[in-house]
Design an enzyme around this catalytic site. Sequence first.
Site, PDB file in Angstrom:
ATOM      1  N   LYS A   9      28.418  48.477  45.005  1.00  0.00           N
ATOM      2  CA  LYS A   9      27.599  47.369  44.509  1.00  0.00           C
ATOM      3  C   LYS A   9      26.215  47.400  45.171  1.00  0.00           C
ATOM      4  CE  LYS A   9      31.576  44.330  43.618  1.00  0.00           C
ATOM      5  NZ  LYS A   9      32.129  42.968  43.854  1.00  0.00           N
ATOM      6  N   TYR A  49      32.150  41.795  33.749  1.00  0.00           N
ATOM      7  CA  TYR A  49      32.800  40.666  34.418  1.00  0.00           C
ATOM      8  C   TYR A  49      33.269  39.601  33.425  1.00  0.00           C
ATOM      9  CZ  TYR A  49      31.648  42.343  39.138  1.00  0.00           C
ATOM     10  OH  TYR A  49      31.580  43.060  40.308  1.00  0.00           O
ATOM     11  N   ARG A  85      42.351  50.611  45.367  1.00  0.00           N
ATOM     12  CA  ARG A  85      42.327  49.174  45.680  1.00  0.00           C
ATOM     13  C   ARG A  85      42.766  48.935  47.134  1.00  0.00           C
ATOM     14  NH1 ARG A  85      40.125  45.226  42.343  1.00  0.00           N
ATOM     15  NH2 ARG A  85      41.697  43.806  43.135  1.00  0.00           N
ATOM     16  N   THR A  91      39.742  41.219  48.281  1.00  0.00           N
ATOM     17  CA  THR A  91      38.485  40.807  47.645  1.00  0.00           C
ATOM     18  C   THR A  91      37.538  40.152  48.652  1.00  0.00           C
ATOM     19  OG1 THR A  91      39.638  40.478  45.559  1.00  0.00           O
ATOM     20  CG2 THR A  91      37.509  39.378  45.799  1.00  0.00           C
ATOM     21  N   ARG A 102      36.027  47.132  52.534  1.00  0.00           N
ATOM     22  CA  ARG A 102      35.529  45.758  52.682  1.00  0.00           C
ATOM     23  C   ARG A 102      35.763  45.235  54.093  1.00  0.00           C
ATOM     24  NH1 ARG A 102      37.958  43.956  46.809  1.00  0.00           N
ATOM     25  NH2 ARG A 102      36.073  44.252  45.550  1.00  0.00           N
ATOM     26  N   HIS A 115      33.359  47.722  43.939  1.00  0.00           N
ATOM     27  CA  HIS A 115      34.236  47.291  42.843  1.00  0.00           C
ATOM     28  C   HIS A 115      35.205  48.425  42.528  1.00  0.00           C
ATOM     29  CE1 HIS A 115      35.679  45.831  38.984  1.00  0.00           C
ATOM     30  NE2 HIS A 115      35.569  47.085  38.578  1.00  0.00           N
ATOM     31  N   GLU A 126      36.586  49.879  31.736  1.00  0.00           N
ATOM     32  CA  GLU A 126      35.386  49.966  32.570  1.00  0.00           C
ATOM     33  C   GLU A 126      34.772  51.368  32.529  1.00  0.00           C
ATOM     34  OE1 GLU A 126      36.849  48.436  36.298  1.00  0.00           O
ATOM     35  OE2 GLU A 126      36.977  46.395  35.506  1.00  0.00           O
TER      36      GLU A 126
HETATM   37  P1  IDP Z   1      38.036  42.220  42.888  1.00  0.00           P
HETATM   38  O1  IDP Z   1      36.595  42.686  42.905  1.00  0.00           O
HETATM   39  O2  IDP Z   1      38.691  42.424  44.232  1.00  0.00           O
HETATM   40  O3  IDP Z   1      38.833  42.799  41.740  1.00  0.00           O
HETATM   41  P2  IDP Z   1      37.907  39.706  41.405  1.00  0.00           P
HETATM   42  O4  IDP Z   1      38.797  38.520  41.650  1.00  0.00           O
HETATM   43  O5  IDP Z   1      38.070  40.477  40.144  1.00  0.00           O
HETATM   44  O6  IDP Z   1      38.017  40.640  42.694  1.00  0.00           O
HETATM   45  O7  IDP Z   1      36.416  39.157  41.477  1.00  0.00           O
HETATM   46  C1  IDP Z   1      35.331  39.957  41.073  1.00  0.00           C
HETATM   47  C2  IDP Z   1      34.202  39.793  42.063  1.00  0.00           C
HETATM   48  O8  IDP Z   1      33.702  38.464  42.000  1.00  0.00           O
HETATM   49  C3  IDP Z   1      34.586  39.988  43.527  1.00  0.00           C
HETATM   50  O9  IDP Z   1      34.562  41.334  43.911  1.00  0.00           O
HETATM   51  C4  IDP Z   1      33.546  39.187  44.253  1.00  0.00           C
HETATM   52  O10 IDP Z   1      32.372  39.954  44.485  1.00  0.00           O
HETATM   53  C5  IDP Z   1      33.210  38.083  43.262  1.00  0.00           C
HETATM   54  N1  IDP Z   1      33.847  36.828  43.649  1.00  0.00           N
HETATM   55  C6  IDP Z   1      35.151  36.540  43.604  1.00  0.00           C
HETATM   56  N2  IDP Z   1      35.377  35.286  44.030  1.00  0.00           N
HETATM   57  C7  IDP Z   1      34.161  34.767  44.334  1.00  0.00           C
HETATM   58  C8  IDP Z   1      33.714  33.501  44.829  1.00  0.00           C
HETATM   59  O11 IDP Z   1      34.495  32.581  45.070  1.00  0.00           O
HETATM   60  N3  IDP Z   1      32.365  33.370  45.024  1.00  0.00           N
HETATM   61  C9  IDP Z   1      31.473  34.367  44.761  1.00  0.00           C
HETATM   62  N4  IDP Z   1      31.860  35.571  44.305  1.00  0.00           N
HETATM   63  C10 IDP Z   1      33.175  35.763  44.096  1.00  0.00           C
END
Ligand code: IDP
Length: 148
Positions: A9, A49, A85, A91, A102, A115, A126
């Site tokens: 990212k 997204y 993953r 996350t 991370r 991501h 994707e």
């Molecule tokens: P992932 O990237 O681990 O698959 P997802 O739940 O799909 O997680 O969320 C996508 C992205 O959205 C996350 O990687 C993170 O950057 C962002 N994100 C998730 N939750 C929040 C939040 O509560 N606030 C701001 N950004 C968030």
Amino acid sequence: MEKTFLMVKPDGVQRNVIGEIVSRFERKGFQLVGAKLMSIPTELAEQHYGEHKERPFFGELVDFITSGPVFAMVWQGENVISTARQMMGSTNPKDAAAGTIRGDFGLIVGKNIIHGSDSPESAVREIGLFFKNEELVEYNKNINEWIY
Ligand code: IDP
């Protein structure tokens, strides 16, 4: 062979960890089949997204992912989707184990460095959003005899 979509990212690009991240997946034994540095158009970010459209942070997420270049990649290998993953970590970097990407490089959920597709269906979707077929390179690596 299973493929996944991974993306450093904008924060990861700025933090100079593209090489480190590529290196981790190479050393694990996965094979890079496509990669490019790119700026994500808003429309593509909204598609990528799409599942988070109703979430309160959707606007922030789209603004962030379009705020600077990303390094988009396709990797292949046995169980690459779930193993990548695990290598990425949770996350929210505050919950991500040390030794994960991370866990080692991030502090907050909105800037979590990388991501990765979370299922075979999202990987296909994707990869299709970010890469044309002709941008993916099929090739043999003799070292695979020592990995499989
Ligand atoms: P992932 O990237 O681990 O698959 P997802 O739940 O799909 O997680 O969320 C996508 C992205 O959205 C996350 O990687 C993170 O950057 C962002 N994100 C998730 N939750 C929040 C939040 O509560 N606030 C701001 N950004 C968030």
